[in-house]
Scaffold this motif. Structure first.
Motif, short mmCIF file in Angstrom:
data_model
loop_
_atom_site.label_atom_id
_atom_site.label_comp_id
_atom_site.label_asym_id
_atom_site.label_seq_id
_atom_site.Cartn_x
_atom_site.Cartn_y
_atom_site.Cartn_z
N TYR A 74 1.15 3.23 -14.44
CA TYR A 74 2.55 3.17 -14.01
C TYR A 74 3.44 3.68 -15.13
O TYR A 74 3.13 3.53 -16.29
CB TYR A 74 2.96 1.73 -13.74
CG TYR A 74 2.53 1.21 -12.39
CD1 TYR A 74 2.94 -0.04 -11.96
CD2 TYR A 74 1.74 1.97 -11.54
CE1 TYR A 74 2.56 -0.53 -10.74
CE2 TYR A 74 1.35 1.49 -10.32
CZ TYR A 74 1.76 0.24 -9.92
OH TYR A 74 1.39 -0.24 -8.70
N GLU A 104 -5.99 -7.64 -13.72
CA GLU A 104 -5.17 -8.69 -13.10
C GLU A 104 -4.84 -8.33 -11.66
O GLU A 104 -4.71 -9.19 -10.81
CB GLU A 104 -3.90 -8.95 -13.93
CG GLU A 104 -2.78 -7.92 -13.81
CD GLU A 104 -3.10 -6.55 -14.39
OE1 GLU A 104 -4.22 -6.34 -14.88
OE2 GLU A 104 -2.21 -5.68 -14.36
N ILE A 106 -5.32 -5.07 -8.46
CA ILE A 106 -5.63 -3.73 -7.96
C ILE A 106 -4.64 -3.43 -6.84
O ILE A 106 -4.56 -4.17 -5.86
CB ILE A 106 -7.07 -3.62 -7.43
CG1 ILE A 106 -8.06 -4.15 -8.45
CG2 ILE A 106 -7.39 -2.17 -7.09
CD1 ILE A 106 -9.52 -4.03 -8.01
N LEU A 110 -6.27 3.35 -7.81
CA LEU A 110 -6.43 4.65 -8.51
C LEU A 110 -6.86 4.46 -9.96
O LEU A 110 -7.76 5.15 -10.45
CB LEU A 110 -5.11 5.43 -8.47
CG LEU A 110 -4.71 6.03 -7.12
CD1 LEU A 110 -3.27 6.52 -7.16
CD2 LEU A 110 -5.66 7.18 -6.76
N GLU A 155 3.38 -6.67 -1.92
CA GLU A 155 4.66 -6.99 -2.55
C GLU A 155 4.51 -6.84 -4.04
O GLU A 155 3.40 -7.00 -4.56
CB GLU A 155 5.04 -8.45 -2.26
CG GLU A 155 5.46 -8.73 -0.85
CD GLU A 155 5.68 -10.23 -0.64
OE1 GLU A 155 6.62 -10.57 0.08
OE2 GLU A 155 4.92 -11.04 -1.20
N VAL A 157 4.60 -8.21 -7.56
CA VAL A 157 4.52 -9.55 -8.15
C VAL A 157 4.58 -9.49 -9.68
O VAL A 157 4.22 -8.47 -10.28
CB VAL A 157 3.22 -10.28 -7.70
CG1 VAL A 157 3.27 -10.61 -6.22
CG2 VAL A 157 1.99 -9.45 -8.03
N LEU A 162 1.39 -9.90 -15.49
CA LEU A 162 2.00 -8.84 -14.66
C LEU A 162 3.47 -8.68 -15.03
O LEU A 162 4.21 -9.66 -15.08
CB LEU A 162 1.89 -9.20 -13.19
CG LEU A 162 0.48 -9.16 -12.61
CD1 LEU A 162 0.33 -10.19 -11.50
CD2 LEU A 162 0.16 -7.76 -12.12
P1 IMP Z 1 -3.20 0.81 -9.19
O1 IMP Z 1 -3.68 1.99 -9.94
O2 IMP Z 1 -2.19 1.19 -8.14
O3 IMP Z 1 -4.32 -0.04 -8.62
O4 IMP Z 1 -2.36 -0.12 -10.18
C1 IMP Z 1 -2.81 -0.35 -11.45
C2 IMP Z 1 -1.88 -1.17 -12.29
O5 IMP Z 1 -0.53 -1.18 -11.82
C3 IMP Z 1 -2.26 -2.64 -12.35
O6 IMP Z 1 -3.33 -2.89 -13.22
C4 IMP Z 1 -0.96 -3.23 -12.83
O7 IMP Z 1 -0.84 -3.10 -14.23
C5 IMP Z 1 0.10 -2.40 -12.13
N1 IMP Z 1 0.57 -3.07 -10.90
C6 IMP Z 1 0.18 -2.87 -9.62
N2 IMP Z 1 0.83 -3.67 -8.75
C7 IMP Z 1 1.64 -4.45 -9.52
C8 IMP Z 1 2.57 -5.54 -9.22
O8 IMP Z 1 2.76 -5.96 -8.08
N3 IMP Z 1 3.22 -6.07 -10.29
C9 IMP Z 1 3.03 -5.64 -11.56
N4 IMP Z 1 2.17 -4.66 -11.90
C10 IMP Z 1 1.48 -4.07 -10.89
#
Ligand code: IMP
Ligand code: MG
Length: 183
Positions: A74, A104, A106, A110, A155, A157, A162
């Motif tokens: 992100y 913490e 997924i 990705l 949502e 969170v 986080l």
């Molecule tokens: P992904 O690649 O979309 O699965 O997201 C990876 C990373 O995004 C996670 O390990 C978190 O660090 C961050 N992330 C995803 N969803 C949330 C959320 O709801 N709150 C805070 N961080 C998030």
């Protein structure tokens, strides 16, 4: 930090500190059984997994090695970019080792699917994932975590590692951020 300190920033508390710790104890018992007689390297994904790593690794009543990776997924927003970059690699050579990646949450999946294929290319004995939370989109990804604490709705969170713009990581519970905080 307790929820009362940021009362107006949260609309809903999803999981209390007690519920999280109980869930991680259950997960630890399963991990102990599954990896009995095997050496285990637990890899935390910085920075979000710090709290899960601290509590899950301490719940494990056995020897483990620990290491950390930092990847960027992100930016400062709330949507996954899909672009993954290694910011900090492992210090450990994982060839022949049983690796458990601890995260913490997924969301799109990705980040982790990229990470798992990267780690798999280093000839470990096995690579599995333990995540405290999973959002619905992740179910469509080929990567399936062996251990999932809870499936949650789509949502944003915060808390217990986080963040939203680096804040709320030090919150003991996990909750939904009020929309006014984004604007
Ligand atoms: P992904 O690649 O979309 O699965 O997201 C990876 C990373 O995004 C996670 O390990 C978190 O660090 C961050 N992330 C995803 N969803 C949330 C959320 O709801 N709150 C805070 N961080 C998030
Ligand atoms: Mg993360």
């Amino acid at each position: 930090m307790d929820a009362s300190s940021v009362e107006n920033d949260l609309v809903n508390i999803l999981f209390t500190e007690e519920e999280i710790l109980e869930k991680l104890e259950e997960m630890a018992r399963r991990i102990e059984a599954d990896y009995e007689g095997k050496e285990l390297l637990v890899v935390g994904v910085l920075r979000g997994a710090i709290m899960v790593m601290a509590d899950l690794s301490r719940a494990l009543e056995r020897h483990v090695e620990t290491d950390w990776m930092a990847v960027s997924s992100y930016g400062s927003g709330t949507k996954s970019s899909g672009v993954v970059r290694i910011l900090k690699d492992l210090d450990t050579d994982i060839s022949g080792k049983h690796v458990l990646v601890v995260d913490e949450i997924i969301d799109t999946g990705l980040t982790l699917s990229w990470l798992i294929s990267n780690l798999s290319s280093r000839a470990p004995a096995s690579v599995e994932i333990a995540t405290l939370l999973r959002k619905p989109e992740a179910l469509a990804m080929p990567v399936t975590p062996k251990y999932v604490g809870w499936d949650i709705p789509n949502e944003f969170v915060v808390g217990y590692g986080l963040d939203y713009q680096e804040r709320y990581r030090n919150l003991r519970c996990i909750g939904t951020l009020a929309p006014h905080v984004y604007s």
